[in-house]
Design a protein around this motif. Structure first.
Motif, short mmCIF file in Angstrom:
data_model
loop_
_atom_site.label_atom_id
_atom_site.label_comp_id
_atom_site.label_asym_id
_atom_site.label_seq_id
_atom_site.Cartn_x
_atom_site.Cartn_y
_atom_site.Cartn_z
N ASN A 5 1.85 7.45 2.88
CA ASN A 5 2.90 6.46 2.67
C ASN A 5 3.98 6.98 1.73
O ASN A 5 5.18 6.76 1.96
CB ASN A 5 2.28 5.17 2.13
CG ASN A 5 3.28 4.05 1.97
OD1 ASN A 5 3.30 3.36 0.97
ND2 ASN A 5 4.13 3.85 2.96
N LEU B 85 1.66 -3.16 4.71
CA LEU B 85 2.27 -1.93 5.20
C LEU B 85 2.95 -2.14 6.55
O LEU B 85 4.02 -1.60 6.82
CB LEU B 85 1.21 -0.83 5.31
CG LEU B 85 0.67 -0.31 3.97
CD1 LEU B 85 -0.57 0.52 4.19
CD2 LEU B 85 1.74 0.50 3.25
N CYS C 43 4.46 4.33 6.79
CA CYS C 43 3.79 3.06 6.48
C CYS C 43 2.73 2.74 7.54
O CYS C 43 1.60 2.35 7.21
CB CYS C 43 4.80 1.92 6.42
SG CYS C 43 5.77 1.84 4.90
#
Length: 409
Positions: A30, A90, A182
């Motif tokens: 991420n 996310l 993400c």
């Protein structure tokens, strides 16, 4: 002695539960894409012909939106579990990043920026609480949060390289790349962090009916840590605001700030023995935090004293040591003072310090530089570390008076 220290960190890291390694891996993926926000104002100005002042206001709205984002993460974790909250947070962030990348006009772009802020920090409280839930022992938690910070530091340097590559093609592609990372992070958590037999998630042992439930907003120790943590976050964000301007003032190419951040990442990785086996392990969390603030302050003052790149590299090594101590011990201390059932809420409240800092931090740095020379700015920032350090023994005294002695194991 040096050899034993070199082996200490890997051995402690190898002993960490698989869930911690999974979270570190997912967060690293991420972080590789989390390079879009510094370019948000540029995209608004260049692609949507927004005045600079308006672009600044939209970026500030993003920062404000991250404050409730942490609280939303804590509330969702209590209701649907850590794993589901991480995945939803996310995924929503990725969707809103894609919305911003495809925005046809400034209204859509501004709305997408605020929505990104609202979802941006949902991930953090459940992930940090999960680390505390699955790691036994206070020293092991320091090692776990240290690994977490070290991985993010290295990934941050690589993210800068990736940003330079992708951003050279089209700045909007940065938001697409961030959305992809993400989703990659969410996939790792969804697939790797599997519920235990019987449908129980890894954190369920900490979610059993607790003997003590405490509101984080009524805990004076946590509120004190929130205040000093906000101070740290505001100071830390000056590295993104004031450091490039310092390089320019010293006649150095501002893009070389990437070298300083690479040095910082290296110090944080190699310095891990200090927080897991060094002399600091014999101190309380409060004492270690006080030392961390003082070292950070010295490093900031050295930023103001340095006149060339080698001097700034030396200063970076110093403030990075302070950063290393503060990040590992602060999270471990919050985990230690929180009842198991309230842990994710404690993490979410403590974490809003970064949202507050994202809102006021750029104003602090730019105003200081506008009214003072960059060297004086770093002196002021360094001196501000002193009250943050002196607050730690006060919080320790509050903890002792309340009978909450934070043991190091």
């Amino acid at each position: 002695m040096g050899l034993s220290w070199g082996r200490a960190v890997p051995s402690r890291w190898r002993a960490l539960p698989p869930a911690v390694w999974l979270l570190v891996a997912a967060r690293t993926v991420n972080r590789l894409g989390a390079f879009t926000l510094p370019f948000l104002a540029v995209v608004l100005v260049d692609d949507f012909s927004v005045p600079v002042q308006t672009a600044g206001a939209i970026v500030a709205l993003f920062g404000v939106a991250t404050i409730p984002s942490r609280l939303i993460g804590g509330l969702l974790s209590d209701r649907i579990g850590h794993r589901a909250t991480i995945v939803w947070g996310l995924t929503l962030t990725a969707v809103f990043q894609l919305l911003l990348a495809a925005a046809p006009g400034v209204v859509t772009a501004a709305a997408a920026a605020v929505l990104i802020g609202l979802s941006f920090e949902i991930y953090e409280p459940p992930s940090q609480a999960l680390v505390a839930d699955v790691v036994e022992g206070d020293r092991e938690r320091v090692a776990a949060y240290g690994l977490y910070s070290a991985a993010l530091a290295v990934a941050g340097v690589l993210a800068g390289v990736l940003a330079a590559t992708v951003g050279g093609v089209d700045l909007r592609l940065l938001f697409v790349a961030d959305a992809v990372t993400c989703l990659g992070c969410a996939t790792l958590v969804l697939v790797g962090l599997r519920p235990r037999r019987g449908g129980h998630e890894p954190e369920d042992r900490a979610s059993a009916p607790p003997a003590v439930v405490r509101s984080p907003w009524l805990d004076p120790i946590l509120i004190g840590l929130l205040v000093t943590g906000t101070g740290f976050a505001v100071l830390y964000l000056q590295l993104e605001v004031a450091l490039p301007l310092t390089l320019r003032a010293d006649g150095i190419q501002p893009s070389l700030v990437g070298v300083l951040f690479a040095v910082s990442a290296l110090v944080i990785v190699l310095g891990q023995p200090l927080v897991v086996r060094g002399p600091l392990t014999r101190l309380s969390h409060f004492a270690a935090l006080a030392i961390g603030f003082l070292v950070l302050g010295v490093g900031f003052v050295l930023n103001g004293v340095a006149a060339d790149l080698p001097g700034l590299i030396a200063a970076t090594a110093v403030w990075s040591l302070g950063d290393l101590v503060l990040l590992g011990h602060a999270s471990a201390l919050v985990a230690a003072i929180a009842p198991a059932a309230s842990r994710v809420r404690y993490m979410s409240v403590f974490g809003i310090s970064w949202g507050i800092a994202a809102t006021i931090g750029p104003l602090v740095g730019t105003q200081l530089i506008a009214h003072l020379h960059v060297a004086c700015t770093w002196w002021v920032l360094g001196l501000l570390c002193v009250p943050l350090a002196t607050a730690q023994p006060v919080l320790a005294a509050v903890a002792r008076r309340s009978g909450r002695v934070i043991a190091r194991s």
